[in-house]
Design an enzyme around this catalytic site. Structure first.
Site, PDB file in Angstrom:
ATOM      1  N   HIS A 104      41.272 -42.753 -12.263  1.00 56.80           N
ATOM      2  CA  HIS A 104      41.449 -41.151 -12.621  1.00 56.80           C
ATOM      3  C   HIS A 104      42.938 -40.748 -12.161  1.00 56.80           C
ATOM      4  O   HIS A 104      43.572 -41.258 -11.312  1.00 56.80           O
ATOM      5  CB  HIS A 104      40.340 -40.326 -11.778  1.00 56.80           C
ATOM      6  CG  HIS A 104      39.179 -40.809 -12.097  1.00 56.80           C
ATOM      7  ND1 HIS A 104      38.344 -40.822 -13.117  1.00 56.80           N
ATOM      8  CD2 HIS A 104      38.154 -41.349 -11.110  1.00 56.80           C
ATOM      9  CE1 HIS A 104      37.140 -41.281 -13.035  1.00 56.80           C
ATOM     10  NE2 HIS A 104      37.040 -41.659 -11.856  1.00 56.80           N
ATOM     11  N   GLU A 121      37.768 -39.038  -5.519  1.00 54.97           N
ATOM     12  CA  GLU A 121      36.241 -39.076  -5.295  1.00 54.97           C
ATOM     13  C   GLU A 121      35.953 -39.700  -4.002  1.00 54.97           C
ATOM     14  O   GLU A 121      36.797 -40.441  -3.539  1.00 54.97           O
ATOM     15  CB  GLU A 121      35.608 -39.452  -6.413  1.00 54.97           C
ATOM     16  CG  GLU A 121      35.897 -40.937  -6.966  1.00 54.97           C
ATOM     17  CD  GLU A 121      35.518 -41.262  -8.443  1.00 54.97           C
ATOM     18  OE1 GLU A 121      35.546 -40.501  -9.303  1.00 54.97           O
ATOM     19  OE2 GLU A 121      35.059 -42.348  -8.586  1.00 54.97           O
ATOM     20  N   HIS A 179      38.727 -48.758 -10.305  1.00 51.00           N
ATOM     21  CA  HIS A 179      37.327 -48.933  -9.518  1.00 51.00           C
ATOM     22  C   HIS A 179      36.280 -48.915 -10.537  1.00 51.00           C
ATOM     23  O   HIS A 179      36.515 -48.778 -11.660  1.00 51.00           O
ATOM     24  CB  HIS A 179      36.996 -47.666  -8.731  1.00 51.00           C
ATOM     25  CG  HIS A 179      36.946 -46.356  -9.229  1.00 51.00           C
ATOM     26  ND1 HIS A 179      38.211 -45.659  -9.613  1.00 51.00           N
ATOM     27  CD2 HIS A 179      36.110 -45.592  -9.830  1.00 51.00           C
ATOM     28  CE1 HIS A 179      37.927 -44.268 -10.259  1.00 51.00           C
ATOM     29  NE2 HIS A 179      36.358 -44.398 -10.362  1.00 51.00           N
ATOM     30  N   ARG A 199      39.712 -45.475 -19.197  1.00 53.54           N
ATOM     31  CA  ARG A 199      38.896 -46.659 -18.806  1.00 53.54           C
ATOM     32  C   ARG A 199      39.726 -47.969 -19.119  1.00 53.54           C
ATOM     33  O   ARG A 199      40.582 -47.822 -20.193  1.00 53.54           O
ATOM     34  CB  ARG A 199      37.839 -46.665 -20.059  1.00 53.54           C
ATOM     35  CG  ARG A 199      36.554 -46.451 -19.545  1.00 53.54           C
ATOM     36  CD  ARG A 199      35.398 -46.691 -20.457  1.00 53.54           C
ATOM     37  NE  ARG A 199      35.360 -45.623 -21.670  1.00 53.54           N
ATOM     38  CZ  ARG A 199      34.969 -44.561 -21.882  1.00 53.54           C
ATOM     39  NH1 ARG A 199      33.842 -44.193 -20.718  1.00 53.54           N
ATOM     40  NH2 ARG A 199      35.047 -44.016 -22.807  1.00 53.54           N
TER      41      ARG A 199
HETATM   42 ZN    ZN Z   1      35.598 -42.456 -11.214  1.00 55.19          ZN
END
Ligand code: ZN
Length: 323
Positions: A104, A121, A179, A199
């Protein structure tokens, strides 16, 4: 933590803890545990994600208790606080299969390129199958060229940091960290209010339309930190024993401050500085406030207004996120 904390109640209306109906997402990699074990009511199958606290345009909670029953969280918060923007999004994620390898962007890149905040996150491993593992950054530093080449040749596996996980482990995923959630893991995710994901590998899987899901290699190359992360992970967090049970501090950053409680008594969770979210992972709690009591159980999520005097009692495992 952000300007959000500076918001004052702009009406004389009575504030209270808002019990929220999750927004369910039926991504193909999901399972049915959120329905079978957490009692989520939905016609979606699988139930990959439950958005437990969300005012995002891709899904907003509905309030299920009190005066505002049936209204959207968005609407109620606008009513109480006027112009605002909820800074975080909280999810329960049931990964029956593994998720794509992704990254991200940070705020600066995301605001410029996507028109929304970036995403830092945090994961709390609620449950996992024996042998479950996830991907957290790199095992060694790679150059951007090597990263690009490995994406192309499908050889990223050799340099990604695969981490075996167990219940209660914690991962802080700063924006820019590569991740992936592995299969057989149920996660509570506290994140910035963003739905932007780049992605880099989807293991050649096909989407619902029978085509491979889109990859975002160029943007991923822009934002990925290709040195290994130095942030501690796993069984981390200071543990304190109290008369009300065990308190474990999980993570703090400029966007959220997260604490886990293994509750066996009564605790005062009043905050005069910040708003809070309570997510019940196990057991039952009663939330007492000046005008009444709200009861909640496994899989329930509540928004607690800043300055509301609240005590929480019960035998339960809960995650408190302050923001
Ligand atoms: Zn994520």
């Amino acid at each position: 933590m952000g300007n959000w904390c500076d918001y004052k109640v702009t009406t004389d209306e009575k504030i209270y803890p808002l019990l929220l109906k999750p927004v369910i997402k039926d991504y193909l990699w999901g399972g049915t545990r959120l329905i079978d074990e957490y009692g989520f009511e939905t016609d979606k199958n699988p139930a990959a994600e439950g958005w437990m606290l969300s005012c995002h345009k891709d899904g907003t909670n509905i309030v299920v208790n009190g005066e505002y029953k049936g209204k959207s969280l968005d609407e109620v918060l606008k009513n109480w606080y006027g112009d605002y923007s909820l800074p975080i999004l909280i999810k329960l994620i049931d990964a029956k299969d593994r998720l794509s390898v992704q990254v991200h962007p940070d705020n600066e890149y995301a605001l410029k390129n996507e028109g929304e905040p970036g995403k830092t996150e945090m994961w709390y491993i609620v449950d996992c199958e024996p042998g479950a593992e996830l991907i957290y950054g790199f095992t060694k530093e790679v150059s951007k060229d090597e990263f690009a080449e490995r994406i192309n040749k499908n050889t990223l596996d050799a340099v990604m940091n695969y981490v075996p996980v167990k219940k209660g482990d914690v991962f802080f995923i700063k924006s820019g960290t590569l991740h992936a959630i592995g299969k057989g893991i149920l996660i509570a995710e506290i994140q910035q209010n963003s739905n932007t994901t780049y992605r880099v590998s989807d293991y050649g899987r096909l989407g619902a339309d029978g085509k491979p899901r889109e990859l975002h290699v160029k943007k991923a190359l822009d934002v990925t930190e290709t040195r290994p992360s130095t942030i501690p992970y796993g069984n981390i967090g200071e543990i304190e024993k109290h008369s009300f049970g065990i308190k474990r501090h999980l993570a703090k950053c400029e966007y959220f401050d997260v604490t886990y409680y293994d509750l066996s008594g009564k605790v005062d969770l009043t905050s005069n500085d910040c708003f809070s979210s309570l997510l019940v992972i196990e057991g039952k709690i009663d939330i007492e406030y000046n005008n009444g009591t709200v009861s909640a159980g496994k899989g329930d999520s509540l928004f607690i207004p800043k300055g509301l005097k609240v005590t929480v009692s019960g035998t339960a495992k809960i995650i408190l996120s302050e923001f």
